[in-house]
Design a protein around this motif. Structure first.
Motif, PDB file in Angstrom:
ATOM      1  N   ARG A 184      60.435  24.114  12.980  1.00 19.44           N
ATOM      2  CA  ARG A 184      60.617  24.120  14.126  1.00 19.44           C
ATOM      3  C   ARG A 184      62.048  24.964  14.622  1.00 19.44           C
ATOM      4  O   ARG A 184      62.054  25.778  15.320  1.00 19.44           O
ATOM      5  CB  ARG A 184      60.205  22.837  14.728  1.00 19.44           C
ATOM      6  N   GLY A 185      62.987  24.627  13.806  1.00 21.83           N
ATOM      7  CA  GLY A 185      64.244  25.179  13.986  1.00 21.83           C
ATOM      8  C   GLY A 185      64.418  26.731  13.494  1.00 21.83           C
ATOM      9  O   GLY A 185      64.701  27.285  14.394  1.00 21.83           O
ATOM     10  N   LEU A 186      63.616  26.944  12.579  1.00 21.20           N
ATOM     11  CA  LEU A 186      63.522  28.369  12.103  1.00 21.20           C
ATOM     12  C   LEU A 186      62.657  28.992  13.248  1.00 21.20           C
ATOM     13  O   LEU A 186      63.306  30.251  13.467  1.00 21.20           O
ATOM     14  CB  LEU A 186      62.684  28.729  10.861  1.00 21.20           C
ATOM     15  N   ALA A 187      61.719  28.612  13.875  1.00 21.87           N
ATOM     16  CA  ALA A 187      61.007  29.195  14.962  1.00 21.87           C
ATOM     17  C   ALA A 187      61.686  29.429  16.122  1.00 21.87           C
ATOM     18  O   ALA A 187      61.646  30.370  16.720  1.00 21.87           O
ATOM     19  CB  ALA A 187      59.616  28.520  15.061  1.00 21.87           C
ATOM     20  N   MET A 188      62.381  28.433  16.430  1.00 25.45           N
ATOM     21  CA  MET A 188      63.300  28.181  17.869  1.00 25.45           C
ATOM     22  C   MET A 188      64.498  29.339  17.929  1.00 25.45           C
ATOM     23  O   MET A 188      64.602  29.573  18.797  1.00 25.45           O
ATOM     24  CB  MET A 188      63.489  26.919  18.006  1.00 25.45           C
ATOM     25  N   GLY A 223      64.614  30.293  21.648  1.00 23.79           N
ATOM     26  CA  GLY A 223      65.362  29.454  22.665  1.00 23.79           C
ATOM     27  C   GLY A 223      66.761  29.007  22.155  1.00 23.79           C
ATOM     28  O   GLY A 223      67.334  29.541  21.042  1.00 23.79           O
ATOM     29  N   PRO A 224      67.367  28.208  22.933  1.00 19.43           N
ATOM     30  CA  PRO A 224      68.667  27.625  22.578  1.00 19.43           C
ATOM     31  C   PRO A 224      68.633  26.978  21.428  1.00 19.43           C
ATOM     32  O   PRO A 224      67.473  26.161  20.769  1.00 19.43           O
ATOM     33  CB  PRO A 224      68.940  26.891  23.587  1.00 19.43           C
ATOM     34  N   PRO A 225      69.915  26.877  20.592  1.00 23.40           N
ATOM     35  CA  PRO A 225      71.067  27.484  20.833  1.00 23.40           C
ATOM     36  C   PRO A 225      71.160  29.070  20.360  1.00 23.40           C
ATOM     37  O   PRO A 225      72.201  29.815  20.802  1.00 23.40           O
ATOM     38  CB  PRO A 225      72.028  27.004  20.186  1.00 23.40           C
ATOM     39  N   HIS A 226      70.383  29.557  19.508  1.00 22.09           N
ATOM     40  CA  HIS A 226      70.703  30.712  19.155  1.00 22.09           C
ATOM     41  C   HIS A 226      70.088  31.970  19.845  1.00 22.09           C
ATOM     42  O   HIS A 226      70.621  33.105  19.887  1.00 22.09           O
ATOM     43  CB  HIS A 226      69.982  30.866  17.639  1.00 22.09           C
ATOM     44  N   SER A 227      69.014  31.649  20.601  1.00 25.29           N
ATOM     45  CA  SER A 227      68.617  32.715  21.944  1.00 25.29           C
ATOM     46  C   SER A 227      68.321  32.060  22.990  1.00 25.29           C
ATOM     47  O   SER A 227      67.214  32.138  23.359  1.00 25.29           O
ATOM     48  CB  SER A 227      67.327  33.452  21.013  1.00 25.29           C
TER      49      SER A 227
END
Length: 414
Positions: free
Chosen positions: A96-100, A104-108
């Protein structure tokens, strides 16, 4: 009615009635009966949890797994590994972190907000397309093509391939969760559709590896960071999840929303005059007419007592989200649609670590679509009520929503 907490035959019968197609247009009276027994044991050994308090507790309970491999009698090995929506930490958190990070936040953090203008233009064009008519189908003309176009652009899927993946996505959705017909046959149909869709997206992902673009699929295949990267099969399963979830539930949210507004013409008029009312209206829709009615795939990792009923380790738990959101112990006058509620809590996007990945986009899409439909359609009216519904009781919404209207006003901005 049986005593509260008594997993007896009568509540199980009511639960089965909810899934009968004859009750698709209005299952809420049956949900009210079902809530008299907060936990219902089914003949197959599964447990259905129906009340808001207990559903919320289980959504945040680490003793609850989303991985069907933890069942006492796990299903046969599927042809594809599970997507992150049906896995547990740490596997879930990594995927989920790699997709997010591309969404979305925090990277996009601004991906969704930066799409606002594009969303408004898409809805404008769709409504312009029915301006010279007096009758339209909200599903075919707006609620389906709008989110499909959005998720295609976001993922990087060619919009002209929609006819290919529409059939596969429909098959996955309509065979999801409990329903009528042979369960084994439904599973086989779903797996075949998932394989076909995964193969299509796998070929597209390979093309993005060789020629990356500014889209989410390219991000999934090219990112290599300290937390690792997705394997080829993980890209495929994640893409299948995002493509289906990115439009199917939003179609239902917009369609259920327009149906509800047309049944409440006073609110439709208010939305024309008070555009910001749409924010509360969408939240109330997620409570009152949610696109997702059940989370059917949860597993007890230990013996868990809920409302006096002990759910044994390895048992399947079904969370009746739509029932919980109309629980009178949680919300006053639950069967009344009221966008002015001062504090709207709902289970429309689930909860806990598996809360809907695309919730910010779904909210914005519904707000934009419903605001413009309310502003521009002159005297819209339902052709038939209730409208024809889709087969699925889990992802519930009208198959079509035919309306008549007296004209379409020119676009005057959002």
């Amino acid at each position: 009615m049986t005593e509260t907490g008594d997993p007896s035959v009568e509540p199980a019968r009511i639960y089965q009635q909810i899934h009968q197609f004859a009750n698709r247009a209005n299952p809420y009276g049956l949900y009210a009966e079902l809530r008299q027994t907060p936990v219902v044991k089914l003949e197959n050994g599964a447990y259905v949890v129906n009340t808001y308090e207990h559903i919320v507790a289980l959504l945040h309970d680490p003793r609850i797994s989303s991985d069907q491999r933890n069942l006492a009698h796990p299903p046969a090995t599927a042809p594809l590994p599970p997507s992150f929506i049906i896995t547990d930490p740490p596997e879930h958190d990594r995927l989920r972190g790699l997709a997010m990070r591309h969404f979305g936040p925090p990277h996009s953090p601004l991906v969704v907000e930066n799409m606002r203008g594009e969303l408004q233009e898409l809805v404008k064009e769709l409504i312009d397309g029915i301006a010279d008519r007096k009758q339209a189908d909200i599903v075919d003309d707006v609620a389906y093509p709008f989110p499909v176009t959005v998720i295609c652009r976001l993922l990087g899927v060619p919009r002209e391939d929609e006819s290919k993946f529409h059939v596969w996505a429909d098959e996955v959705v309509e065979t999801l969760g409990p329903g009528e017909g042979d369960q084994e046959e439904r599973i086989q149909r779903r797996q075949a559709a998932q394989l076909a869709l995964a193969g299509y997206l796998g070929e597209l992902a390979q093309a993005r590896r060789e020629n990356p673009r500014d889209d989410l699929l390219s991000g999934l295949v090219t990112y290599h960071g300290p937390e690792g990267s997705m394997s080829e099969i993980e890209v495929m399963t994640t893409s299948v999840l995002l493509l289906i979830a990115g439009h199917e539930t939003t179609v239902n949210l917009i369609t259920n929303g327009m149906l509800t507004l047309l049944r409440n013409p006073g609110l439709l008029y208010r939305l024309r005059e008070e555009p910001d009312l749409v924010i509360g209206a969408v939240e109330e829709l997620l409570r009152f007419e949610p696109p997702v009615h059940f989370l059917p795939q949860r597993v007890a990792l230990d013996d868990i007592t809920v409302a006096g009923v002990t759910i044994p380790k390895g048992a399947n738990i079904i969370l009746a989200l739509a029932s919980g959101s109309r629980d009178p112990e949680h919300v006053t006058d639950p069967d009344r649609f009221d966008p002015d509620r001062p504090y709207i809590q709902h289970l429309g996007f689930g909860g806990g670590i598996h809360i809907c990945f695309g919730a910010p986009l779904a909210r914005l899409e519904a707000q934009v679509a419903l605001r413009q439909l309310a502003k521009r359609l002159v005297n819209p009216r339902l052709v038939t009520d209730p409208p024809p519904y889709r087969p699925s009781s889990t992802l519930r919404g009208p198959r079509h929503l035919p309306i008549t209207y007296d004209g379409v006003l020119p676009y005057e901005g959002p």
